[in-house]
Design an enzyme around this catalytic site. Structure first.
Site, PDB file in Angstrom:
ATOM      1  N   ALA A   9      32.236  35.607  40.434  1.00  0.00           N
ATOM      2  CA  ALA A   9      30.775  35.502  40.493  1.00  0.00           C
ATOM      3  C   ALA A   9      30.263  35.559  41.922  1.00  0.00           C
ATOM      4  O   ALA A   9      29.059  35.530  42.149  1.00  0.00           O
ATOM      5  CB  ALA A   9      30.315  34.203  39.835  1.00  0.00           C
ATOM      6  N   GLY A  10      31.172  35.646  42.892  1.00  0.00           N
ATOM      7  CA  GLY A  10      30.787  35.658  44.292  1.00  0.00           C
ATOM      8  C   GLY A  10      30.341  37.018  44.774  1.00  0.00           C
ATOM      9  O   GLY A  10      30.213  37.973  43.997  1.00  0.00           O
ATOM     10  N   PHE A  11      30.123  37.105  46.073  1.00  0.00           N
ATOM     11  CA  PHE A  11      29.590  38.329  46.675  1.00  0.00           C
ATOM     12  C   PHE A  11      30.476  39.540  46.377  1.00  0.00           C
ATOM     13  O   PHE A  11      30.061  40.483  45.693  1.00  0.00           O
ATOM     14  CB  PHE A  11      29.442  38.105  48.180  1.00  0.00           C
ATOM     15  CG  PHE A  11      29.196  39.347  48.987  1.00  0.00           C
ATOM     16  CD1 PHE A  11      28.279  40.302  48.568  1.00  0.00           C
ATOM     17  CD2 PHE A  11      29.881  39.561  50.179  1.00  0.00           C
ATOM     18  CE1 PHE A  11      28.048  41.460  49.315  1.00  0.00           C
ATOM     19  CE2 PHE A  11      29.656  40.698  50.936  1.00  0.00           C
ATOM     20  CZ  PHE A  11      28.749  41.652  50.505  1.00  0.00           C
ATOM     21  N   ILE A  12      31.693  39.533  46.861  1.00  0.00           N
ATOM     22  CA  ILE A  12      32.577  40.675  46.637  1.00  0.00           C
ATOM     23  C   ILE A  12      33.072  40.697  45.197  1.00  0.00           C
ATOM     24  O   ILE A  12      33.118  41.744  44.553  1.00  0.00           O
ATOM     25  CB  ILE A  12      33.762  40.645  47.625  1.00  0.00           C
ATOM     26  CG1 ILE A  12      33.253  40.756  49.067  1.00  0.00           C
ATOM     27  CG2 ILE A  12      34.741  41.773  47.322  1.00  0.00           C
ATOM     28  CD1 ILE A  12      34.343  40.616  50.120  1.00  0.00           C
ATOM     29  N   GLY A  13      33.427  39.507  44.675  1.00  0.00           N
ATOM     30  CA  GLY A  13      33.980  39.449  43.329  1.00  0.00           C
ATOM     31  C   GLY A  13      33.058  40.029  42.275  1.00  0.00           C
ATOM     32  O   GLY A  13      33.512  40.719  41.355  1.00  0.00           O
ATOM     33  N   ALA A  75      38.729  34.361  45.124  1.00  0.00           N
ATOM     34  CA  ALA A  75      38.211  33.017  45.361  1.00  0.00           C
ATOM     35  C   ALA A  75      38.692  32.491  46.707  1.00  0.00           C
ATOM     36  O   ALA A  75      39.889  32.448  46.969  1.00  0.00           O
ATOM     37  CB  ALA A  75      38.663  32.083  44.239  1.00  0.00           C
ATOM     38  N   TYR A 178      40.196  29.521  59.485  1.00  0.00           N
ATOM     39  CA  TYR A 178      40.046  30.489  58.404  1.00  0.00           C
ATOM     40  C   TYR A 178      41.126  31.561  58.485  1.00  0.00           C
ATOM     41  O   TYR A 178      41.774  31.894  57.473  1.00  0.00           O
ATOM     42  CB  TYR A 178      38.659  31.130  58.466  1.00  0.00           C
ATOM     43  CG  TYR A 178      38.479  32.284  57.517  1.00  0.00           C
ATOM     44  CD1 TYR A 178      38.593  32.108  56.149  1.00  0.00           C
ATOM     45  CD2 TYR A 178      38.187  33.566  57.996  1.00  0.00           C
ATOM     46  CE1 TYR A 178      38.428  33.169  55.273  1.00  0.00           C
ATOM     47  CE2 TYR A 178      38.016  34.631  57.131  1.00  0.00           C
ATOM     48  CZ  TYR A 178      38.138  34.427  55.766  1.00  0.00           C
ATOM     49  OH  TYR A 178      37.976  35.477  54.900  1.00  0.00           O
ATOM     50  N   ASN A 207      34.405  43.651  58.118  1.00  0.00           N
ATOM     51  CA  ASN A 207      33.125  42.958  57.948  1.00  0.00           C
ATOM     52  C   ASN A 207      32.384  43.556  56.756  1.00  0.00           C
ATOM     53  O   ASN A 207      31.670  44.557  56.882  1.00  0.00           O
ATOM     54  CB  ASN A 207      32.295  43.059  59.228  1.00  0.00           C
ATOM     55  CG  ASN A 207      32.846  42.176  60.327  1.00  0.00           C
ATOM     56  OD1 ASN A 207      33.949  42.423  60.826  1.00  0.00           O
ATOM     57  ND2 ASN A 207      32.109  41.149  60.699  1.00  0.00           N
TER      58      ASN A 207
END
Length: 355
Positions: A9-13, A75, A178, A207
């Protein structure tokens, strides 16, 4: 093929899920839907099953893996964050989460994995000294950064270095928390592949930008920072002197790379992880990105502040030839068009600290 997309549900996912369902792939989304990443719950992805749970929840992951042929692991807690106090959160989300997933895959007999890697594992990129050839500069010091000396110099003669492209054979040298967690994810995936006879691909993203980026959070990408400022009518604030070189790659091209990687897993030798740089191949500076967005938005021109973040790198751009030659990937969204489209694209509201 039935594919589990963690962080789907994320940006890339979410872009990967859309691309998979458009190709007729059966898709399962596992996402915690944390308020820090989603101010409001996103709509259920059309054509996909969704399980709302943390990737560290062993029972939920086992449920999500039922009948799955391959996993696309997106994730993660992303970005440079605020300071070292974030380390436990990064390690818990990124590395413990990956370990739980891989253990469940081993038990379920799922042997195909595409991992969201990152170019940050390299630390600084490739540099050449006019006198000594290719060299690896050490971490930049606070003294140099405060004095405005941003460019790395040759450790042998002190001359300013010329940046170049780094390939997948370059040694890893993570420069922040990170980055260390992203490298650990690759090591865990490689160990899983050796132990189970699985096959794994790590796509080392550059990026990534595009519609649906999170806004107003210290963990977002630099393009999102600039876009959010312009949406508020403010000038984008560019750190250092704006000359930092990066490779901005559009999220639709990254989603396409994931599909090709999933399809290419069947042809890979078992028991190994294969890394691929995933960048557009056309480096631009941070200042150029800010200026392009400001022009497209009709907003105020960027302000170069001279500020810096200790642990950030000066230049990191990589060669994506391996991804092009071995998997047939070709990025389609150019920098100028991509930034112009992104200037008008909606961002995702977020509150607090994302995971």
């Amino acid at each position: 093929m039935r594919v589990l997309v963690t962080g789907g549900a994320g940006f890339i996912g979410s872009h990967i899920v859309s691309a998979l369902t458009a190709r007729g792939r059966e898709t399962v989304v596992l996402d915690a839907l944390l308020p820090a990443a989603h101010a409001t719950a996103p709509p259920h992805p059309a054509g996909a099953e969704r399980i709302v749970a943390d990737v560290r929840d062993r029972a939920a992951v086992a449920k999500a893996l039922r009948g799955v042929d391959a996993v696309c692991h997106q994730a993660a807690m992303v970005g440079l964050g605020k300071d070292f106090a974030d380390a436990p959160e990064y390690v818990g989300c990124n590395d413990l989460g990956t370990a739980v997933l891989l253990a469940a895959m081993a038990e379920a007999g799922v042997r195909r994995l595409v991992l969201a890697g990152s170019m940050v594992v390299y630390g600084e990129g490739r540099y050449d000294c006019p006198a000594h050839g290719p060299v690896r500069p050490g971490p930049r010091t606070r003294t140099d950064l405060e004095a405005g000396r941003f460019e790395p110099v040759c450790p042998g003669c002190g001359r300013e270095l010329a940046p170049g492209l780094v390939d997948e054979e370059a040694p890893a040298d993570p420069r922040n928390v990170y980055a260390a967690t992203k490298l650990a994810q690759e090591h865990l995936a490689a160990a899983w592949a050796r132990a189970t006879g699985g096959t794994a691909i790590s796509l080392r993203y550059h990026n990534v930008y595009g519609p649906g980026m999170p806004r107003d959070t210290p963990y977002a990408g630099v393009a999102s920072f600039f876009r959010s400022a312009l949406a508020r009518g403010e000038a984008p604030r560019v750190f250092e002197d704006g000359g930092q070189r990066r490779d901005f790659v559009h999220v639709r091209d990254v989603a396409a790379a994931n599909l090709l990687a999933l399809e290419g897993l069947g042809g890979r030798a078992p028991g190994e992880l294969r890394p691929y740089n995933c960048g557009s191949g056309a480096p631009h500076t941070i200042g150029e990105a800010a200026a392009a967005l400001a022009a497209a938005c009709g907003g105020p021109a960027p302000v170069v502040t001279g500020e810096y973040r200790l642990g950030d790198v000066r230049h990191i751009t990589a060669c994506s030839r391996r991804l092009r030659e071995e998997l047939g990937w070709r990025p389609e969204v150019g920098f100028a068009q991509g930034m112009a489209d992104f200037a008008r694209a909606p961002l995702r509201a977020a509150a607090g600290r994302p995971a």
